[in-house]
Each structure stands twice: as C-alpha cells, then as structure tokens.
Scaffold this active site. Sequence first.
Site, PDB file in Angstrom:
ATOM      1  N   ASP A  32      31.276  30.514 -27.716  1.00  0.00           N
ATOM      2  CA  ASP A  32      30.325  30.359 -26.615  1.00  0.00           C
ATOM      3  C   ASP A  32      29.230  28.199 -26.958  1.00  0.00           C
ATOM      4  O   ASP A  32      30.869  27.481 -27.102  1.00  0.00           O
ATOM      5  CB  ASP A  32      28.897  30.983 -27.405  1.00  0.00           C
ATOM      6  CG  ASP A  32      27.907  31.586 -25.989  1.00  0.00           C
ATOM      7  OD1 ASP A  32      27.265  30.444 -25.323  1.00  0.00           O
ATOM      8  OD2 ASP A  32      28.087  32.408 -25.785  1.00  0.00           O
ATOM      9  N   HIS A  64      22.891  28.935 -24.998  1.00  0.00           N
ATOM     10  CA  HIS A  64      23.386  29.931 -24.666  1.00  0.00           C
ATOM     11  C   HIS A  64      23.826  30.163 -25.727  1.00  0.00           C
ATOM     12  O   HIS A  64      23.278  31.643 -26.207  1.00  0.00           O
ATOM     13  CB  HIS A  64      24.397  29.537 -23.422  1.00  0.00           C
ATOM     14  CG  HIS A  64      25.025  30.696 -23.231  1.00  0.00           C
ATOM     15  ND1 HIS A  64      26.098  31.739 -23.670  1.00  0.00           N
ATOM     16  CD2 HIS A  64      24.850  31.688 -21.503  1.00  0.00           C
ATOM     17  CE1 HIS A  64      25.693  32.912 -22.956  1.00  0.00           C
ATOM     18  NE2 HIS A  64      25.409  32.595 -21.384  1.00  0.00           N
ATOM     19  N   SER A 221      25.960  37.816 -20.317  1.00  0.00           N
ATOM     20  CA  SER A 221      26.355  37.671 -20.869  1.00  0.00           C
ATOM     21  C   SER A 221      25.302  37.661 -22.678  1.00  0.00           C
ATOM     22  O   SER A 221      25.481  37.835 -23.608  1.00  0.00           O
ATOM     23  CB  SER A 221      26.383  35.854 -21.013  1.00  0.00           C
ATOM     24  OG  SER A 221      27.007  34.887 -20.639  1.00  0.00           O
TER      25      SER A 221
END
Length: 275
Positions: A32, A64, A221
């Site tokens: 990520d 994220h 996600s």
Amino acid sequence: AQSVPYGISQIKAPALHSQGYTGSNVKVAVIDSGIDSSHPDLNVRGGASFVPSETNPYQDGSSHGTHVAGTIAALNNSIGVLGVAPSSALYAVKVLDSTGSGQYSWIINGIEWAISNNMDVINMSLGGPTGSTALKTVVDKAVSSGIVVAAAAGNEGSSGSTSTVGYPAKYPSTIAVGAVNSANQRASFSSAGSELDVMAPGVSIQSTLPGGTYGAYNGTSMATPHVAGAAALILSKHPTWTNAQVRDRLESTATYLGSSFYYGKGLINVQAAAQ
C-alpha cells in the site's frame, strides 16, 4: 476507551477472539502507501519501500495504508479501535506514493519482497483497469508459494453485464473483495463481475490514520483488510492449513447475499470459516 468497529463484529471476528485466536505468528504484508508506525494503536514489525521518491515505509503520506492496517491489526488495548487480527504481525510494503498512485513495477517489487520474506497473507487494497503479464506472474507466484492474497475488486460500480473488477483482483489466484454496508447491502461503488469472490464491510469503516488519529473511509480498499485479517485469524487457529484451504473455507462458509456477479459468494463469516 476502545471501540469495536461494526465491520469487525459483522464478520464475526470477536467469536474467534473469545476463543483465544487473534492472529498470533501470522505475517501480513500491507502492500500500500506505507503505514505510520508511530501510531499507538499499531505495531508494525518491518517493511520496505519500493517508491523511489519515498524511501520510508513507516511514513504514510496518503493515509490509505495506515487505515487499511488498522482494520487488519489495530491493537487490543484501551484506546482507539480493534482490528480483525490484533496480534498479527504487520509489515509495511510501500508501493504507492503520497498521492495514492504507483507503478506496476513498484507493486511487483513489493510482492516479490513479500514472497522472499515469507509473508503468510498479502493485502492489496489497490488496482487498475489494465493488468500486466509481469503482475499476473508475480501474483501467481505468491499464491503458489503459499500466500493468501486478498485484493480490492475496485470502486467502479456496475456496468450492465460487463465486469468492472480491476487488476490484480481480476486474476483468478487472488481473492477479489467487494464492499457491503452494515446492513449487508452492496455498496453502489463496489465493482461487479464474475471474478468477484467475497464481500466484506466497506462503508464508513472506522480505523487508524497517521498522526495517532482515527477516521471513517469508504471503499473496497476498506473491505479487503477484513478478508486479510480473517485469513490471519484462521491461520492462527489452523496453522497447518494451506492458502487454498483458507480461501476455500472463506468462500464456502460465506453468507449468501444475492447474485454472484454482484456479491461473489457473499459476506465472509470468519467464525464459520475457522471451524
């Protein structure tokens, strides 16, 4: 005080926690944007960066990766939130820059690192509209080496009978994860297609953010780390199970929600999967 995000309960993770299974000795690579390792609700054990301009995997400029990591493994303590597998070993594999974008070569290098470093589970909350031969080769290599690979189906919604599932989730060797809300309704943004495997909570998911903070995000996600965490829980209870067995159990015990084109096998139930 510590809160339990609804998704953790929705996939029945607390039932395994109460049996004493929390992901111990299972290594999970979060491929990520990095993970903020200074977050008091996270314990990051290692990692690497494959983003040339951002060499520190323990900084997360986009937030994220830190959010994804908390859903997998936020610590069972007196603060913040609780992850699906709070004792699992988190590894920060940075392949996305602070804007959230990356190159397939970076992602491929990250997957190679996970293989070389004997990761048990890979979480890829990322994807794109086109694949590459090299990407498919390394994803297949990860799976043939015994790693459970969970990948976000995508946030492209549905388009008639055309699949909107992105890559690498579209590759058969990955577990492609779509998103539902707390009422088990498919999120309108969740990609659809015959490659979809399972669903997990992905709407208003509360998790860790850089700087020791917390917040709610939406997306496939956010659904994917519920599946990666579930795999870690299963492996902590059944350490001899293969990745194929873990995947089969997650799929065969999922709760049917509707057409497989939109829901795959349905909502994962980690309590049933780990029986």
